[in-house]
Design a protein around this motif. Structure first.
Motif, short mmCIF file in Angstrom:
data_model
loop_
_atom_site.label_atom_id
_atom_site.label_comp_id
_atom_site.label_asym_id
_atom_site.label_seq_id
_atom_site.Cartn_x
_atom_site.Cartn_y
_atom_site.Cartn_z
N LYS A 56 85.71 -14.36 -22.76
CA LYS A 56 86.56 -13.17 -22.71
C LYS A 56 87.68 -13.34 -21.69
O LYS A 56 88.84 -13.03 -21.97
CB LYS A 56 85.71 -11.95 -22.35
N VAL A 57 87.35 -13.83 -20.49
CA VAL A 57 88.36 -14.05 -19.46
C VAL A 57 89.38 -15.10 -19.93
O VAL A 57 90.59 -14.93 -19.72
CB VAL A 57 87.71 -14.47 -18.12
N ALA A 58 88.90 -16.16 -20.58
CA ALA A 58 89.81 -17.20 -21.09
C ALA A 58 90.80 -16.59 -22.08
O ALA A 58 91.99 -16.92 -22.07
CB ALA A 58 89.02 -18.32 -21.74
N GLY A 59 90.31 -15.69 -22.94
CA GLY A 59 91.21 -15.02 -23.89
C GLY A 59 92.16 -14.06 -23.21
O GLY A 59 93.34 -14.00 -23.55
N ASP A 60 91.65 -13.31 -22.24
CA ASP A 60 92.48 -12.33 -21.53
C ASP A 60 93.58 -13.02 -20.72
O ASP A 60 94.71 -12.53 -20.64
CB ASP A 60 91.63 -11.47 -20.59
N LYS A 61 93.26 -14.12 -20.09
CA LYS A 61 94.22 -14.83 -19.23
C LYS A 61 95.06 -15.85 -19.99
O LYS A 61 96.02 -16.39 -19.46
CB LYS A 61 93.49 -15.55 -18.09
N GLY A 62 94.69 -16.12 -21.24
CA GLY A 62 95.49 -17.00 -22.08
C GLY A 62 95.28 -18.50 -21.88
O GLY A 62 96.02 -19.30 -22.44
N PHE A 63 94.28 -18.88 -21.11
CA PHE A 63 94.11 -20.32 -20.94
C PHE A 63 93.16 -20.93 -21.97
O PHE A 63 92.74 -22.06 -21.86
CB PHE A 63 93.70 -20.71 -19.50
N ASN A 64 92.89 -20.20 -23.03
CA ASN A 64 92.13 -20.76 -24.14
C ASN A 64 93.07 -21.25 -25.26
O ASN A 64 92.62 -21.62 -26.33
CB ASN A 64 91.13 -19.75 -24.69
N ALA A 65 94.38 -21.28 -25.00
CA ALA A 65 95.35 -21.70 -26.01
C ALA A 65 95.17 -23.17 -26.40
O ALA A 65 95.47 -23.55 -27.53
CB ALA A 65 96.77 -21.46 -25.51
N SER A 91 77.77 -9.98 -30.78
CA SER A 91 78.64 -11.05 -31.27
C SER A 91 79.95 -11.11 -30.49
O SER A 91 80.82 -11.92 -30.77
CB SER A 91 78.94 -10.86 -32.76
N SER A 92 80.08 -10.24 -29.49
CA SER A 92 81.27 -10.25 -28.64
C SER A 92 81.27 -11.51 -27.78
O SER A 92 80.22 -12.04 -27.44
CB SER A 92 81.27 -9.03 -27.72
N PRO A 93 82.47 -11.98 -27.39
CA PRO A 93 82.52 -13.18 -26.56
C PRO A 93 81.84 -12.95 -25.22
O PRO A 93 81.83 -11.83 -24.69
CB PRO A 93 84.00 -13.43 -26.36
N ASP A 94 81.25 -14.03 -24.67
CA ASP A 94 80.62 -13.90 -23.36
C ASP A 94 81.70 -13.79 -22.29
O ASP A 94 82.89 -13.81 -22.57
CB ASP A 94 79.67 -15.06 -23.09
N GLY A 95 81.29 -13.64 -21.04
CA GLY A 95 82.23 -13.40 -19.94
C GLY A 95 83.31 -14.44 -19.82
O GLY A 95 84.50 -14.13 -19.71
#
Length: 108
Positions: free
Chosen positions: A34-43, A27-31
């Motif tokens: 995950k990158v979008a969350g880590d880099k913050g561009f999913n805001a 259920s973890s986010p896919d790649g």
């Protein structure tokens, strides 16, 4: 093994995998997520227009038991793919007509 038996067995295996094994998928986010969350561009992320549909988020709306909801969604997915694939197969297949001449070369 006959073709019909092979197809039925394949459908049963797909249904079992979709209905039972799919519950144990991560259920973890896919790649990309995950990158979008880590880099913050999913805001600026927005809810998908079909987010409230009956099969949204890999479950069936209205089924409270999570394992049953995920399994049922998987089985419905197998059914939808089966119907769509069968429809495409029958719609796109070449039909042999008696009025057509056989253009294949025959070897004696």
């Amino acid at each position: 093994m006959s073709l019909k038996r092979l197809l039925v067995l394949g459908l049963l295996v797909a249904a079992v995998l979709a209905g039972i094994v799919s519950y144990y998928a991560s259920s973890s986010p896919d790649g990309l997520e995950k990158v979008a969350g880590d880099k913050g561009f999913n805001a600026k992320e927005e809810e998908h227009p079909l987010g409230g549909s009956p099969l949204a988020d890999y479950g069936v709306k209205g089924v409270e038991h999570e394992r049953a909801s995920v399994g049922l969604a998987g089985i419905v997915g197998v059914g939808v793919v089966l119907v769509a694939g069968t429809g495409l197969f029958w719609g796109l297949r070449t039909r042999s007509r008696p009025d057509r001449q056989d253009t294949r070369k025959t070897h004696a």
